[in-house]
Design an enzyme around this catalytic site. Structure first.
Site, PDB file in Angstrom:
ATOM      1  CE  LYS A   2       4.221   2.936  13.874  1.00 47.96           C
ATOM      2  NZ  LYS A   2       4.484   2.412  12.549  1.00 47.96           N
ATOM      3  CE1 TYR A   9      -5.806   3.547  11.539  1.00 45.33           C
ATOM      4  CE2 TYR A   9      -5.247   3.499   9.206  1.00 45.33           C
ATOM      5  CZ  TYR A   9      -5.053   3.051  10.500  1.00 45.33           C
ATOM      6  OH  TYR A   9      -4.092   2.106  10.767  1.00 45.33           O
ATOM      7  CE1 TYR A  15      -1.232   3.627   9.952  1.00 48.41           C
ATOM      8  CE2 TYR A  15       0.018   2.464   8.267  1.00 48.41           C
ATOM      9  CZ  TYR A  15      -1.109   2.585   9.053  1.00 48.41           C
ATOM     10  OH  TYR A  15      -2.117   1.650   8.948  1.00 48.41           O
ATOM     11  N   PRO A  17      -3.816  -0.566  18.843  1.00 52.78           N
ATOM     12  CG  PRO A  17      -5.742  -1.695  18.169  1.00 52.78           C
ATOM     13  CD  PRO A  17      -5.076  -1.104  19.386  1.00 52.78           C
ATOM     14  CG  HIS A  35      -2.038  -0.944   1.170  1.00 56.77           C
ATOM     15  ND1 HIS A  35      -3.067  -0.950   2.091  1.00 56.77           N
ATOM     16  CD2 HIS A  35      -2.324  -1.938   0.301  1.00 56.77           C
ATOM     17  CE1 HIS A  35      -3.940  -1.898   1.782  1.00 56.77           C
ATOM     18  NE2 HIS A  35      -3.494  -2.521   0.698  1.00 56.77           N
TER      19      HIS A  35
END
Length: 394
Positions: free
Chosen positions: A301, A204, A387, A297, A77
Site C-alpha cells: 500500500k 504469500y 489489495y 509492506p 497480475h
C-alpha cells in the site's frame, strides 16, 4: 550571504514519486511548482522500494500520459497465491472483482516521472540542506534551504506540499494534532537476486518458521523476503542459508513446485511499523505520502497511498492557487485520511494474519483466517478489493 528569493505557485519538498507526480499533475492544470530534495538525483533514482501498483494507480498514471512504458514493460497480475502448510491457493482478483495489479517498481515509476518532468523543464534543487518552513499559517508561506553549492535560497509560494517522507521537515512543521503508531515485533529480510522468478504471481506464505514472500522485479530478477527478528544483521545470513530457508517456507517440492536459486545482489532488513499523523494539513502546508503515514509492506500500500494522496491534493491546490477556492484544500485531510485508515487496517490485517508471533493460540487463529479467505468467496473478495485498490475518493 544574502539568500536569493524565488517564487512559485507550489513549493514541493521531496522528489520521490509523490512529489514528482504532484508536480506533473499541477503542470497539467497550469500550476507552476519547484521541487526541492535533500538527496542527490542519483540516490533518488536508484532507491528500491515497492513493486506493486494497484489498478487505480495504473489508471491514473495512464490517464496523465505516464503509462506507455508501464504497459510495455510492467507485469500485469490477475491475483496472488496464499500458502500455508501443504496448501497453496490462487486468488484471482479479476474473477472476483474485475481488477488486477501490476508489478512495476518504484524505481521505474520514478524514472518515468523524472523523464516527463525534465521534458517539461521542471525546476529542481537536489542535494539541498538546512531546509526550513516558514509562515505556513499565512497566504504566503516559504521554504528556505541551501543548495548543493552552498548558496542560500528563500522559495516563496502560495502553498507548500510536504512529500519528504517520515524524516523530512514537513511533518514536524505541523505541531500538535494526533499520531497513531504501532511497531511490529518482526522485520523483513529482503533479498534481491539475479534469477528468474519461480512463480507467475506473488506467493504469500505462512509457515511455522515465519512468513515468506516470493515477489519479482522483472523476468530476470527476483525479490524475496523472510520474516526475521528486528535488528537482524544481514551479514549473519549466508546465501546458502537464505535459499534453504526460502525453500522451506515457500514449499519447495510441494506438488512439484521448485524454487530456483541464483546470485544474491542485495540484502537488507526492513523494520515494520504503522504510523498515521492527523491532520495532514495546516494552513498552506499539505502532507502527502510517507510524510503523513507509514504502513507495513505486506499489503503493498505504501506507494499506492502516496499516489492516492496526490490524486486528491493536485486538484485541491489547483483550485486554491488558480481560483482562490479553498473548498477542496480545506477538505483534503479528512478525505485522504478515510482511505489512509482503510489501507492501514488492511495492511495490519495482512501482516498479523501471515507473520508467526510465537503464540500457539494466535497461530491457530491465523490458520483459521487463511482457510476462510481461501475457501470463502466473501473472504477472498474482501482481500481482493483491498489489495487491488479502492477508489481514490474512499
Amino acid at each position: 550571504m544574502t539568500a536569493e528569493t524565488l517564487h512559485t505557485d507550489v513549493a514541493i519538498i521531496g522528489a520521490g514519486p509523490a512529489g514528482l507526480l504532484l508536480s506533473h499533475l499541477l503542470a497539467a492544470q497550469g500550476v507552476e511548482s519547484v521541487v526541492v530534495e535533500n538527496r542527490s538525483r542519483e540516490y533518488v533514482g536508484a532507491r528500491i522500494r515497492a513493486g506493486i501498483l494497484e489498478q487505480s494507480s495504473v489508471d491514473l498514471l495512464t490517464d496523465v500520459g505516464l503509462g506507455e512504458r508501464l504497459a510495455r514493460e510492467g507485469d500485469q497480475h490477475r491475483g496472488i497465491h496464499l500458502q500455508f502448510p501443504q496448501e497453496r491457493h490462487h486468488l484471482d482478483f479479476v474473477d472476483l472483482i474485475g481488477r488486477s495489479v501490476w508489478v512495476y517498481g518504484q524505481t521505474e515509476v520514478t524514472a518515468d516521472l523524472v523523464a516527463a518532468r525534465d521534458a517539461d523543464e521542471q525546476r529542481f534543487f537536489y542535494s539541498i540542506s538546512d531546509t526550513r518552513l516558514h509562515d505556513i499559517d499565512s497566504d504566503h508561506p516559504s521554504v528556505t534551504f541551501t543548495d548543493a553549492d552552498g548558496s542560500p535560497y528563500r522559495l516563496t509560494a502560495d502553498a507548500i506540499a510536504g512529500c519528504d517522507g517520515s524524516f523530512g521537515p514537513s511533518r514536524s512543521a505541523i505541531p500538535g494534532g494526533a499520531t497513531w503508531e504501532k511497531t511490529y515485533p518482526y522485520a523483513w529480510f529482503g533479498i534481491l537476486a539475479d534469477v528468474a522468478p519461480s512463480t507467475d504471481e506473488l506467493i504469500y506464505a505462512w509457515h511455522p518458521n515465519g512468513f515468506a514472500l516470493h515477489s519479482m522485479r522483472s523476468d530476470t530478477v527476483s525479490r524475496l523476503y523472510l520474516q526475521v527478528e528486528p535488528g537482524t544483521d544481514p551479514a549473519s545470513w549466508s546465501d546458502d542459508r537464505i535459499w534453504d530457508e526460502l525453500a522451506t517456507r515457500l514449499g519447495h517440492g510441494q506438488d512439484g513446485w521448485e524454487l530456483t536459486a541464483g546470485p544474491i545482489t542485495d540484502k537488507s532488513v526492513l523494520p515494520m511499523r504503522s504510523y498515521v499523523h492527523a491532520p495532514m494539513q495546516r494552513g498552506r502546508l499539505f502532507l502527502a505520502g510517507d510524510a503523513a503515514h507509514i504502513v507495513p509492506p505486506t499489503g503493498a500500500k505504501g506507494l499506492n497511498l502516496a499516489i492516492a494522496d496526490v490524486a486528491l491534493l493536485a486538484p485541491a491546490l489547483g483550485d486554491l492557487v488558480r481560483k482562490n477556492d479553498a473548498r477542496l484544500a480545506d477538505a483534503y485531510s479528512e478525505t485522504a485520511l478515510r482511505r489512509v485508515w482503510r489501507c492501514t487496517h488492511f495492511s495490519w490485517w495482512m501482516t498479523t494474519m501471515l507473520h508467526r508471533s510465537g503464540d500457539p493460540f494466535e497461530e491457530q487463529l491465523q490458520l483459521s483466517q487463511l482457510r476462510w479467505v481461501t475457501s470463502s468467496e466473501a473472504g477472498a473478495t474482501g482481500l481482493a478489493e483491498n489489495y487491488a485498490g479502492l477508489p481514490f475518493e474512499v
